[in-house]
Motif scaffolding. Structure first.
Motif, PDB file in Angstrom:
ATOM      1  N   UNK A 115      11.017   4.695  -9.411  1.00 62.74           N
ATOM      2  CA  UNK A 115       9.690   4.119  -9.176  1.00 62.74           C
ATOM      3  C   UNK A 115       9.665   3.131  -8.022  1.00 62.74           C
ATOM      4  N   UNK A 116      10.603   3.257  -7.074  1.00 69.19           N
ATOM      5  CA  UNK A 116      10.585   2.380  -5.914  1.00 69.19           C
ATOM      6  C   UNK A 116       9.475   2.774  -4.953  1.00 69.19           C
ATOM      7  N   UNK A 145       5.194   1.579   1.515  1.00 66.89           N
ATOM      8  CA  UNK A 145       4.796   1.499   0.108  1.00 66.89           C
ATOM      9  C   UNK A 145       5.242   0.169  -0.504  1.00 66.89           C
ATOM     10  N   UNK A 146       5.225  -0.862   0.322  1.00 68.94           N
ATOM     11  CA  UNK A 146       5.667  -2.179  -0.127  1.00 68.94           C
ATOM     12  C   UNK A 146       4.861  -2.635  -1.344  1.00 68.94           C
ATOM     13  N   UNK A 147       5.564  -3.148  -2.357  1.00 70.42           N
ATOM     14  CA  UNK A 147       4.894  -3.654  -3.548  1.00 70.42           C
ATOM     15  C   UNK A 147       4.506  -2.593  -4.544  1.00 70.42           C
ATOM     16  N   UNK A 148       4.970  -1.342  -4.325  1.00 68.01           N
ATOM     17  CA  UNK A 148       4.557  -0.250  -5.198  1.00 68.01           C
ATOM     18  C   UNK A 148       5.166  -0.342  -6.590  1.00 68.01           C
ATOM     19  N   UNK A 149       6.412  -0.799  -6.671  1.00 67.67           N
ATOM     20  CA  UNK A 149       7.093  -0.867  -7.963  1.00 67.67           C
ATOM     21  C   UNK A 149       6.524  -2.024  -8.774  1.00 67.67           C
ATOM     22  N   UNK A 173      -2.177  -3.840 -12.533  1.00 69.76           N
ATOM     23  CA  UNK A 173      -1.331  -3.949 -11.340  1.00 69.76           C
ATOM     24  C   UNK A 173      -1.701  -2.886 -10.312  1.00 69.76           C
ATOM     25  N   UNK A 174      -1.839  -1.642 -10.736  1.00 74.10           N
ATOM     26  CA  UNK A 174      -2.103  -0.572  -9.773  1.00 74.10           C
ATOM     27  C   UNK A 174      -3.544  -0.565  -9.279  1.00 74.10           C
ATOM     28  N   UNK A 175      -4.429  -1.127 -10.045  1.00 74.29           N
ATOM     29  CA  UNK A 175      -5.788  -1.319  -9.549  1.00 74.29           C
ATOM     30  C   UNK A 175      -5.789  -2.340  -8.418  1.00 74.29           C
ATOM     31  N   UNK A 176      -5.050  -3.413  -8.604  1.00 72.79           N
ATOM     32  CA  UNK A 176      -4.951  -4.440  -7.561  1.00 72.79           C
ATOM     33  C   UNK A 176      -4.151  -3.926  -6.365  1.00 72.79           C
ATOM     34  N   UNK A 177      -3.130  -3.105  -6.612  1.00 73.15           N
ATOM     35  CA  UNK A 177      -2.347  -2.525  -5.520  1.00 73.15           C
ATOM     36  C   UNK A 177      -3.234  -1.643  -4.645  1.00 73.15           C
ATOM     37  N   UNK A 184      -3.717  -2.439  -0.739  1.00 75.78           N
ATOM     38  CA  UNK A 184      -3.104  -1.509   0.213  1.00 75.78           C
ATOM     39  C   UNK A 184      -4.116  -0.602   0.893  1.00 75.78           C
ATOM     40  N   UNK A 185      -5.273  -0.450   0.280  1.00 75.98           N
ATOM     41  CA  UNK A 185      -6.289   0.407   0.871  1.00 75.98           C
ATOM     42  C   UNK A 185      -6.220   1.840   0.410  1.00 75.98           C
ATOM     43  N   UNK A 186      -5.306   2.154  -0.494  1.00 72.38           N
ATOM     44  CA  UNK A 186      -5.246   3.512  -1.029  1.00 72.38           C
ATOM     45  C   UNK A 186      -4.744   3.472  -2.462  1.00 72.38           C
TER      46      UNK A 186
END
Length: 373
Positions: free
Chosen positions: A77-78, A250-254, A270-274, A278-280
């Motif tokens: 999951x990196x 993909x910085x900050x993806x994990x 977390x992934x909503x904020x990511x 990140x814009x995607x």
């Protein structure tokens, strides 16, 4: 896996494991291009999940190591799981340069046409035949690194990220660098990673100029990172450069990079904020559910682990990985009936997919059956 051999544009030549190689007949370029596609291991685990795509320039030489590293990195999951597409370059000088030089008249400056081939022909066909999410990353090395830089600076409407390894920024008296300047706000944004090994003369000069320009420009359509690999050469740097480049774009993806754990609700937040930052949006895939669910299970939050893994099997109902991990979580929760049911599912799909995890899955299945006797 999509049956590309039935399409007029594709002529299937060879396939192995999750990787397929075929010829693509381009009308724009008026030539056949060798295309290689590596699907994520989890691709058959769902009929609906869509994956980001990585386009690998110089696919004949760069595809294997990049696809292998992506499989390893995404397993933990990196980075997200990606569909990797290698594109062979029949004419590097023509296709990867965006300006035409007099001494190479007719043999350079074809980047715009090559981009039209990718955007108007190749990507639409790939999206028709594979479940591809609206997120495209392009990576290139040397001349194709110049090309990925060109895409980052000129085609932010077509790509979301670019990796340029030892790019040939010197081309046409460093012409590409004149395109780095303050820009008005753009609805599209590109994450751009560029790197340089220990290289002499115009290669070093180009990267120094790039460092200066990016440090002083405020290009609102770019999120960039530059790195130097002083112990690498021009030929060796693609290996480490692409690993670090993928981490960068993909910085900050994990969501849980260390031993800390999160609940399903916290992961969704977390992934909503990511996505907003990140814009995607890149939804959680098999390995994220698996890694985060098992971490929670083994770190003492069994209910969190079960909830995450159950959600994973809902999204990926054919995943032997998730069913086997869910069986583990149920077993640790003393829910042996559910554990055996999940394990039977894992065995079913492991056999169907000829899974590399079959021995571990069968081992747990036999243990659960003995405990039930």
């Amino acid at each position: 896996m999509a049956a590309v051999c039935t399409l007029a544009a594709f002529q299937l030549s060879s396939a192995f494991a999750n990787s397929t190689s075929f010829q693509f007949a381009s009308e724009i370029l008026d030539e056949d291009i060798t295309i290689r596609v590596a699907l994520p291991e989890s691709y058959p685990h769902s009929a609906t999940f869509h994956y980001p795509i990585l386009l690998v320039m110089d696919g004949s030489t760069q595809f294997n190591h990049i696809a292998g590293n992506i499989e390893f990195m995404s397993t933990f999951a990196e980075i997200p799981e990606l569909i990797v597409v290698g594109i062979s370059a029949n004419n590097r000088l023509l296709n990867f340069t965006h300006t035409e030089l007099e001494q190479f008249a007719g043999r350079s400056g074809g980047a715009a046409r090559y981009t039209q081939f990718i955007v108007a022909e190749l990507l639409p066909q790939l999206r028709e035949d594979y479940r591809i999410a609206p997120h495209t990353t392009v990576t290139g090395h040397s001349l194709s690194g110049l090309y990925s830089a060109y895409l980052a600076l000129h085609h932010e409407q077509d790509i979301q990220a670019a990796i340029s390894i030892s790019p040939s920024l010197w081309w046409d008296d460093f012409a590409i660098l004149s395109d780095i300047h303050p820009t008005p706000d753009s609805p599209n944004s590109v994450s751009w990673f560029a790197s340089m090994a220990t290289e002499p003369d115009e290669m070093e000069e180009g990267f120094e100029r790039l460092e200066y320009l990016l440090a002083n420009a405020q290009a609102s359509n770019l999120r960039w990172e530059l790195r130097r690999f002083d112990n690498e050469t021009h030929d060796s740097t693609p290996l480490i450069g692409n690993v670090v480049g993928l981490r960068s774009v993909f910085q900050g993806f994990n969501a849980v990079p260390e031993v800390d754990i999160k609940s399903l609700e916290q992961l969704e937040t977390f992934y909503s904020e990511y996505a907003e930052a990140s814009g995607y949006q890149v939804p959680m895939s098999v390995h994220q559910y698996n890694v985060y669910g098992l971490k929670a299970t083994y770190e003492g939050q069994l209910s969190w682990g079960v909830e995450i893994l159950e959600a994973g099997t809902e999204q990926f109902p054919y995943s032997e990985i998730l069913w086997d991990s869910l069986a583990t979580a149920y077993r640790m929760s003393d829910n042996h009936t559910s554990a055996l049911h999940a394990s039977e599912k894992a065995v079913e799909y492991a056999r169907k997919h000829d899974s590399k995890y079959i021995s571990e899955i069968l081992l747990q299945n036999r243990s659960l059956k003995r405990a039930a006797q």
